[in-house]
Design a protein around this motif. Sequence first.
Motif: not given
Length: 415
Positions: A277-279, A285-286, A304-305, A399-400
Amino acid sequence: MLAEIITIGDEILIGQIVDTNSAWMAKELNKIGIRVKQISSVSDDKEHILNALAEAAGRAKVIFITGGLGPTKDDITKKTLAEYFKADMVENKQALENVERIFAKYNRPLLEINRLQAQVPSNCEIILNKNGTAPGMWFNHDGVIYVSMPGVPFEMMYMMEDGVIPKLKATLKLPSIIHKTLLTVGEGESFLAERIADIEDALPSYIKLAYLPKLGQVRLRLSAFGDDIALMQNDVDEFAGKIIERIGRVFVVAEDIPLEKAILNKMAEKGLTLSVAESCTGGYLSHLFTQHAGSSKVFFGGGIVYSYELKEHILGVKPETLLTFGAVSEQTVKEMVEGALLNFRSDFAISITGIAGPDGATDDKPVGTVWIAVAGRGRLLVKKYTFGNKRQQNIERSAVTALAMLNTLLTDVVD
């Protein structure tokens, strides 16, 4: 055995293209026991090239030259090499046949300018270019080997693999080199160095340890040089084992592969799945996961929210949570990761929310404020980070760091 790489071309020096050739060549040469002493980029200027060649001959026994072998007037490498070696230019029959073959294949007329590609210095051996018209050239002069190749990456790579490397192996007595790389994440190189100082001090003279940092990660590379391959491999493995035991949970894998690929491999071996769940990372990251073939065995996907609405509708984040605490908060990131696990039905999930910048900051939430959560198998890790004020770096660091947290969780509940 020491080597030097010289890349020729104004386009490199003005930043129009990136020199990927040197990195690839250095890696391949290292595999066969040739260490690159220096890499230089020089302009399309005869005197500059002549000086670079002379200086390189004082440092290395093998000199690799790429670029400047095209048919146009600005490509001066061949004529400059002929002057350097005091040789005449001659037409090489084998090179001409190769040029004619290529033009016949594409049904194109052979112009005089293209025929000139077959002219080479009289004292060289040509290296056939199966993917282009410019032949490579091999010179052996005063105990130094010079290898000139095209600057086009795929032409150079095929030439190195098919012609140059086999010839180097047959010509030179090369030592053996063994490398072992340990990938770590979540701890800086200075802290790692302090933790393993006594192990590093105990390394025999033929084993070297290098620290290779990269944005939240450090690769520890053990390199052994010598002739007794069995002894070197045994000692490298032994010292690698000591380092792995010492550094504990920051260790990821004993392979020189990207961090996300190591995570995917670890989860695939256990039959585990992952969603995100990425903001603020906006799908970065995906992207890291899906650039690798076979990632679908582990990576389900995610959301991607960016907006409040999508956080609510896709993940089930409560409106009152967002209203009370805001999108960048511990409460929101926890509900995001819980929503990912529930709605995407994966074994593990990652959620990230933050302020990448340059705008969006508040007094209590400056640019670089990021909350990350990872969850799975009944465990939850949540942490707040404050990175810098550079948007792209904040995205990459987030992301890392998320991958580091997932690695920790997997180590705790799976390994």
